[in-house]
Write an enzyme that holds these catalytic residues in place. Sequence first.
Site, PDB file in Angstrom:
ATOM      1  N   ASN A  62       0.676  -1.260   0.087  1.00  0.00           N
ATOM      2  CA  ASN A  62      -0.038  -0.099   0.041  1.00  0.00           C
ATOM      3  C   ASN A  62       0.989   1.389  -0.082  1.00  0.00           C
ATOM      4  OD1 ASN A  62      -2.540   1.455   0.136  1.00  0.00           O
ATOM      5  ND2 ASN A  62      -2.594   1.272   2.428  1.00  0.00           N
ATOM      6  N   ASP A  84       8.078  -9.105   3.129  1.00  0.00           N
ATOM      7  CA  ASP A  84       6.867  -9.399   3.518  1.00  0.00           C
ATOM      8  C   ASP A  84       7.130 -10.044   5.130  1.00  0.00           C
ATOM      9  OD1 ASP A  84       4.241 -10.400   4.192  1.00  0.00           O
ATOM     10  OD2 ASP A  84       3.889 -10.095   2.182  1.00  0.00           O
ATOM     11  N   LEU A  85       6.418  -9.301   5.957  1.00  0.00           N
ATOM     12  CA  LEU A  85       6.820  -9.682   7.378  1.00  0.00           C
ATOM     13  C   LEU A  85       6.075 -11.127   7.617  1.00  0.00           C
ATOM     14  CD1 LEU A  85       6.052  -6.132   8.935  1.00  0.00           C
ATOM     15  CD2 LEU A  85       8.250  -7.381   8.885  1.00  0.00           C
ATOM     16  N   SER A  90      -5.027   2.061  18.034  1.00  0.00           N
ATOM     17  CA  SER A  90      -6.236   3.006  17.470  1.00  0.00           C
ATOM     18  C   SER A  90      -7.203   3.382  18.509  1.00  0.00           C
ATOM     19  CB  SER A  90      -6.710   2.402  16.269  1.00  0.00           C
ATOM     20  OG  SER A  90      -8.011   3.216  15.709  1.00  0.00           O
ATOM     21  N   TYR A 126     -10.481  -5.587  11.726  1.00  0.00           N
ATOM     22  CA  TYR A 126      -9.646  -4.707  11.689  1.00  0.00           C
ATOM     23  C   TYR A 126      -9.345  -4.152  13.231  1.00  0.00           C
ATOM     24  CZ  TYR A 126      -7.821  -0.212  11.970  1.00  0.00           C
ATOM     25  OH  TYR A 126      -6.946   1.002  12.485  1.00  0.00           O
ATOM     26  N   LYS A 164      -6.573  -4.468  16.424  1.00  0.00           N
ATOM     27  CA  LYS A 164      -5.893  -3.695  17.341  1.00  0.00           C
ATOM     28  C   LYS A 164      -5.794  -3.880  18.861  1.00  0.00           C
ATOM     29  CE  LYS A 164      -4.218  -1.495  13.902  1.00  0.00           C
ATOM     30  NZ  LYS A 164      -2.631  -1.542  13.629  1.00  0.00           N
ATOM     31  N   TYR A 197      -4.041   6.063  18.207  1.00  0.00           N
ATOM     32  CA  TYR A 197      -4.135   7.304  17.357  1.00  0.00           C
ATOM     33  C   TYR A 197      -5.720   7.431  17.324  1.00  0.00           C
ATOM     34  CZ  TYR A 197       0.076   5.113  15.102  1.00  0.00           C
ATOM     35  OH  TYR A 197       0.941   4.487  14.857  1.00  0.00           O
ATOM     36  N   ASN A 239      -7.292  10.520  14.515  1.00  0.00           N
ATOM     37  CA  ASN A 239      -7.659  10.432  13.310  1.00  0.00           C
ATOM     38  C   ASN A 239      -6.422  11.246  12.564  1.00  0.00           C
ATOM     39  OD1 ASN A 239     -10.424   9.674  14.265  1.00  0.00           O
ATOM     40  ND2 ASN A 239     -10.863   9.774  12.176  1.00  0.00           N
ATOM     41  N   ASN A 299     -11.356   7.006   3.989  1.00  0.00           N
ATOM     42  CA  ASN A 299     -11.326   8.108   5.177  1.00  0.00           C
ATOM     43  C   ASN A 299     -11.676   9.577   4.634  1.00  0.00           C
ATOM     44  OD1 ASN A 299      -8.768   6.104   5.716  1.00  0.00           O
ATOM     45  ND2 ASN A 299     -10.151   6.453   7.311  1.00  0.00           N
ATOM     46  N   LEU A 300     -12.121  10.570   5.458  1.00  0.00           N
ATOM     47  CA  LEU A 300     -12.862  11.842   5.066  1.00  0.00           C
ATOM     48  C   LEU A 300     -11.651  12.708   4.291  1.00  0.00           C
ATOM     49  CD1 LEU A 300     -15.047  13.548   5.051  1.00  0.00           C
ATOM     50  CD2 LEU A 300     -14.186  14.287   7.553  1.00  0.00           C
ATOM     51  N   ASP A 310     -20.016   3.320  12.441  1.00  0.00           N
ATOM     52  CA  ASP A 310     -19.546   4.616  12.763  1.00  0.00           C
ATOM     53  C   ASP A 310     -19.987   4.940  14.231  1.00  0.00           C
ATOM     54  OD1 ASP A 310     -17.779   5.564  10.678  1.00  0.00           O
ATOM     55  OD2 ASP A 310     -19.337   6.760   9.734  1.00  0.00           O
TER      56      ASP A 310
HETATM   57  C1  UD1 Z   1     -11.814   4.767  10.313  1.00  0.00           C
HETATM   58  C2  UD1 Z   1     -12.152   3.411  10.879  1.00  0.00           C
HETATM   59  C3  UD1 Z   1     -11.347   3.191  12.141  1.00  0.00           C
HETATM   60  C4  UD1 Z   1      -9.835   3.287  11.801  1.00  0.00           C
HETATM   61  C5  UD1 Z   1      -9.587   4.770  10.985  1.00  0.00           C
HETATM   62  C6  UD1 Z   1      -8.134   4.602  10.268  1.00  0.00           C
HETATM   63  C7  UD1 Z   1     -14.612   3.065  10.282  1.00  0.00           C
HETATM   64  C8  UD1 Z   1     -15.926   2.932  10.734  1.00  0.00           C
HETATM   65  N1  UD1 Z   1     -13.684   3.339  11.256  1.00  0.00           N
HETATM   66  O1  UD1 Z   1     -12.010   5.722  11.206  1.00  0.00           O
HETATM   67  O2  UD1 Z   1     -11.452   1.987  12.737  1.00  0.00           O
HETATM   68  O3  UD1 Z   1      -9.214   3.098  12.869  1.00  0.00           O
HETATM   69  O4  UD1 Z   1     -10.476   4.886   9.902  1.00  0.00           O
HETATM   70  O5  UD1 Z   1      -8.017   4.398   9.301  1.00  0.00           O
HETATM   71  O6  UD1 Z   1     -14.299   2.921   9.063  1.00  0.00           O
HETATM   72  N2  UD1 Z   1     -16.812  10.247   6.408  1.00  0.00           N
HETATM   73  C9  UD1 Z   1     -17.974  10.917   5.530  1.00  0.00           C
HETATM   74  N3  UD1 Z   1     -17.772  10.687   4.270  1.00  0.00           N
HETATM   75  C10 UD1 Z   1     -16.742  10.018   3.620  1.00  0.00           C
HETATM   76  C11 UD1 Z   1     -15.604   9.386   4.527  1.00  0.00           C
HETATM   77  C12 UD1 Z   1     -15.967   9.677   6.108  1.00  0.00           C
HETATM   78  O7  UD1 Z   1     -18.900  11.632   6.149  1.00  0.00           O
HETATM   79  O8  UD1 Z   1     -16.431   9.675   2.598  1.00  0.00           O
HETATM   80  C13 UD1 Z   1     -17.178  10.676   7.950  1.00  0.00           C
HETATM   81  C14 UD1 Z   1     -17.132   9.335   8.770  1.00  0.00           C
HETATM   82  O9  UD1 Z   1     -18.519   9.234   8.852  1.00  0.00           O
HETATM   83  C15 UD1 Z   1     -16.640  10.167   9.993  1.00  0.00           C
HETATM   84  C16 UD1 Z   1     -15.738  10.963   9.658  1.00  0.00           C
HETATM   85  O10 UD1 Z   1     -15.947  11.245   8.335  1.00  0.00           O
HETATM   86  O11 UD1 Z   1     -17.697  10.582  10.899  1.00  0.00           O
HETATM   87  C17 UD1 Z   1     -14.424  10.407   9.764  1.00  0.00           C
HETATM   88  O12 UD1 Z   1     -14.335   9.132   8.972  1.00  0.00           O
HETATM   89  P1  UD1 Z   1     -13.070   8.424   8.481  1.00  0.00           P
HETATM   90  O13 UD1 Z   1     -11.883   9.332   8.041  1.00  0.00           O
HETATM   91  O14 UD1 Z   1     -13.208   7.184   7.934  1.00  0.00           O
HETATM   92  O15 UD1 Z   1     -12.535   8.025   9.960  1.00  0.00           O
HETATM   93  P2  UD1 Z   1     -13.203   7.031  11.252  1.00  0.00           P
HETATM   94  O16 UD1 Z   1     -14.395   6.567  10.755  1.00  0.00           O
HETATM   95  O17 UD1 Z   1     -12.957   7.877  12.289  1.00  0.00           O
END
Ligand code: UD1
Length: 338
Positions: free
Chosen positions: A35, A58-59, A125, A150, A154, A178, A180, A200-201, A299
Site C-alpha cells: 500500500n 513481507d513480514l 487506534s 480490523y 488492534k 491514534y 484520526n 477516510n474523510l 461509525d
Molecule cells: C476509520 C475507521 C477506524 C480506523 C480509521 C483509520 C470506520 C468506521 N472506522 O475511522 O476503525 O481506525 O479509519 O483508518 O471505518 N466520512 C464521511 N464521508 C466519507 C468518509 C468519511 O462523511 O466519505 C465521515 C465518517 O462518517 C466519520 C468521519 O468522516 O464521521 C471520519 O471518517 P474516517 O476518516 O473514515 O475515520 P473514522 O471512521 O473515524
Amino acid sequence: MKILVTGGLGFIGSHTVVELQHQGFEVVVIDNLSNSSEDVLDGISAITGKEPIFENLDLRDKKKLNGFFEKYPDIRGVIHFAASKAVGESVEEPLLYYENNLGVLTYLLQELKQKGNGNFIFSSSCTVYGQADSMPITEAAPVKPAESPYGNTKQVGEEIIRDTCNVNPELKAIALRYFNPIGAHPSAKIGELPLGVPQNLVPYITQTAIGIREKLAVFGDDYPTPDGTCIRDYIHVVDVAKAHVIALQRLLEGNNATNYEVFNLGTGTGSSVLEVIKSFEKVSGKKLNYNIAPRREGDVIQAYADTKKANTVLGWKAESSLDEAMKSAWEWEQKVRS
Ligand code: UD1
C-alpha cells in the site's frame, strides 16, 4: 543507533522516518509496498538529505524476518506500522487481517525476545474504545467489543504485547492509540496516498476538490451532535510522527514507568464532518461539492481524546491546528496530481 520502522513507506510510517532522521537515528525500513511505493524513499531523502536503508520484505515470511535480524544485529528499537487498515476489507477477508496484523506481530515479538532486548512501539487506534461512554476519552476508558476484524486486531494486538511484556521483562513496549491522523509533511514531499477510492474523510475531500471524485458523501447529519454530523479528533500526521520518536526515546532511556504502556494520540478537540469541510474550504479557497448521505454502518457518534497522559507523562502535545493540517493535505494533493 539503528531503528527498524516496519511499514516505513506508508502514511504515518514515512513521516515518522523523517522525524527519526531529524533526531539523528539511523533508520532501516521494512515495507512490502502493498500500500505504498518506493518513490516515498525519494520524498524522505529530499526532506532529510538522507535515504533510509530499505528492505522490501513481507513480514509474514518468518524465515526472511529472522534473516533480517541476523543481518542487522544492532537494531535497538522497532516501530511497527506495517498492517492492513481497511475496515470493510477486514470484514470480507478476516484471515488476511489476522495473519497480517497479528501473525506478523507475534513473529516480531519472538525475534525481539530471542534478541534478549526490545523497545517496541505499536500502532494502535482509538477504535479500541468503540463508542466511549464519556468524552474526552481517557486511556482508562474500557475497551469495547470490536466492530470489525480490523478493530479486533488492534485490541488483540495490544493484549498480545501486554501478555508478552508481562513475562519478558527485557521487552518494553508502548502502544499509541491514534485518533484520526490527517495532513501531510509541510514540504509536500510525502503524504497520504490511498489506493483506489479513499475510505477516510480527508483524502476523499482533497480528491473531490481536485476533480478525481465527483462529490463527497457526508455520512449522516442526524447524529446527536451540534450540527448533526459525527465528531472526531483530527490530528496532524507530523504531530503523530513526533510522538513516536518521543515514545521510543522514553524506552531507550529507560524512563518508562512499566514495561507496557498505552497513550492516546489526539489533539483533545473534536471536530464535526461539516467543520472539517469548512476548514478545507477556508484554507483552499475552494467550494467543496458534497451532499448529505445515509449514515455509514459502524461509525461512532463522537470520539476525541483526553490528552493529559501523553502531555504530562510523555511530554508531548499536538501543535498543529485543523486548518494547518487541512492546508498541508491540500498542498500534498495538488503536488501529487501535478
Ligand atoms: C476509520 C475507521 C477506524 C480506523 C480509521 C483509520 C470506520 C468506521 N472506522 O475511522 O476503525 O481506525 O479509519 O483508518 O471505518 N466520512 C464521511 N464521508 C466519507 C468518509 C468519511 O462523511 O466519505 C465521515 C465518517 O462518517 C466519520 C468521519 O468522516 O464521521 C471520519 O471518517 P474516517 O476518516 O473514515 O475515520 P473514522 O471512521 O473515524
